[in-house]
Write a protein that holds these residues in place. Structure first.
Motif, mmCIF file in Angstrom:
data_model
loop_
_atom_site.group_PDB
_atom_site.id
_atom_site.type_symbol
_atom_site.label_atom_id
_atom_site.label_comp_id
_atom_site.label_asym_id
_atom_site.label_seq_id
_atom_site.Cartn_x
_atom_site.Cartn_y
_atom_site.Cartn_z
ATOM 1 N N ARG A 286 7.563 -0.531 -4.455
ATOM 2 C CA ARG A 286 7.755 0.146 -5.740
ATOM 3 C C ARG A 286 7.464 1.624 -5.573
ATOM 4 N NH1 ARG A 286 2.769 -2.160 -5.810
ATOM 5 N NH2 ARG A 286 1.019 -0.948 -6.620
ATOM 6 N N GLU A 287 7.873 2.388 -6.559
ATOM 7 C CA GLU A 287 7.576 3.815 -6.595
ATOM 8 C C GLU A 287 6.968 4.132 -7.947
ATOM 9 O OE1 GLU A 287 10.653 6.483 -5.212
ATOM 10 O OE2 GLU A 287 11.549 4.862 -4.042
ATOM 11 N N LEU B 174 0.849 -1.199 0.000
ATOM 12 C CA LEU B 174 0.000 0.000 0.000
ATOM 13 C C LEU B 174 0.874 1.233 0.000
ATOM 14 C CD1 LEU B 174 -2.596 -0.914 2.796
ATOM 15 C CD2 LEU B 174 -3.078 -0.709 0.343
ATOM 16 N N HIS B 175 0.331 2.326 -0.508
ATOM 17 C CA HIS B 175 0.993 3.622 -0.388
ATOM 18 C C HIS B 175 0.523 4.263 0.913
ATOM 19 C CE1 HIS B 175 -2.794 5.518 -1.601
ATOM 20 N NE2 HIS B 175 -2.811 4.661 -2.621
ATOM 21 N N GLY B 176 1.129 5.385 1.282
ATOM 22 C CA GLY B 176 0.863 6.018 2.573
ATOM 23 C C GLY B 176 -0.603 6.245 2.883
ATOM 24 N N TYR B 177 -1.345 6.860 1.954
ATOM 25 C CA TYR B 177 -2.761 7.131 2.218
ATOM 26 C C TYR B 177 -3.535 5.830 2.389
ATOM 27 C CZ TYR B 177 -7.465 9.001 1.865
ATOM 28 O OH TYR B 177 -8.781 9.316 2.123
ATOM 29 N N PRO C 201 5.322 11.817 -6.588
ATOM 30 C CA PRO C 201 5.846 10.467 -6.339
ATOM 31 C C PRO C 201 5.007 9.742 -5.288
ATOM 32 C CG PRO C 201 7.214 12.112 -5.274
ATOM 33 C CD PRO C 201 6.182 12.857 -6.060
ATOM 34 N N ARG C 202 4.836 8.464 -5.508
ATOM 35 C CA ARG C 202 4.079 7.637 -4.560
ATOM 36 C C ARG C 202 4.877 6.374 -4.316
ATOM 37 N NH1 ARG C 202 -2.054 6.489 -5.941
ATOM 38 N NH2 ARG C 202 -2.194 8.627 -5.189
ATOM 39 N N ARG C 203 5.170 6.101 -3.025
ATOM 40 C CA ARG C 203 5.886 4.881 -2.653
ATOM 41 C C ARG C 203 4.904 3.883 -2.065
ATOM 42 N NH1 ARG C 203 10.671 6.106 1.316
ATOM 43 N NH2 ARG C 203 9.056 7.384 2.230
ATOM 44 N N TYR C 204 5.049 2.658 -2.495
ATOM 45 C CA TYR C 204 4.262 1.563 -1.931
ATOM 46 C C TYR C 204 5.186 0.758 -1.030
ATOM 47 C CZ TYR C 204 0.455 2.383 -5.200
ATOM 48 O OH TYR C 204 -0.591 2.941 -5.883
#
Length: 114
Positions: free
Chosen positions: A65-66, A24-27, A73-76
């Motif tokens: 992944r990013e 999951l990403h942060g949100y 940018p979104r990091r998972y």
């Protein structure tokens, strides 16, 4: 084996638990932790990313992944084997602690005996 203390904070527990279902990403972590905790845990963004950095440095999670979404940018993140082991051990610890109270005989008036 992890270097975790026997007890972890509730936010840490729900951050790790949120990742049990997959990266999951942060949100997404914030929303899942809120859902799984019945609304008790909703980490602020700054607090979440500090916790994610700490958990990554402890080897409990890692970047999966990013990607870039709408120019941002979104990091998972995904849970590691050590992270799964740590959150599972904490769940067992809490279950054992709860069993002491839930299984305690009651006296008239609804209080448990000591």
């Amino acid at each position: 084996m992890t270097k975790r203390t026997p007890r972890m904070s509730e936010p840490t527990y729900f951050i790790l638990a949120a990742l049990l279902g997959g990266p999951l990403h942060g949100y997404g972590i914030i929303k899942r932790a809120e859902e799984q905790s019945g609304g008790r845990v909703r980490p602020a963004v700054g607090t979440l990313y500090g916790a994610l950095d700490r958990l990554a440095s402890e080897g409990l999670i890692e970047v999966d992944r990013e990607e870039t979404v709408e120019g941002r940018p979104r990091r998972y993140f995904r849970i590691t084997g050590d992270g799964r082991e740590a959150v599972t051990a904490e769940a067992r610890r809490m279950r054992q602690a709860a069993a002491v109270v839930i299984g305690a005989p009651s006296v008239p008036g609804g209080t448990a005996t000591a």
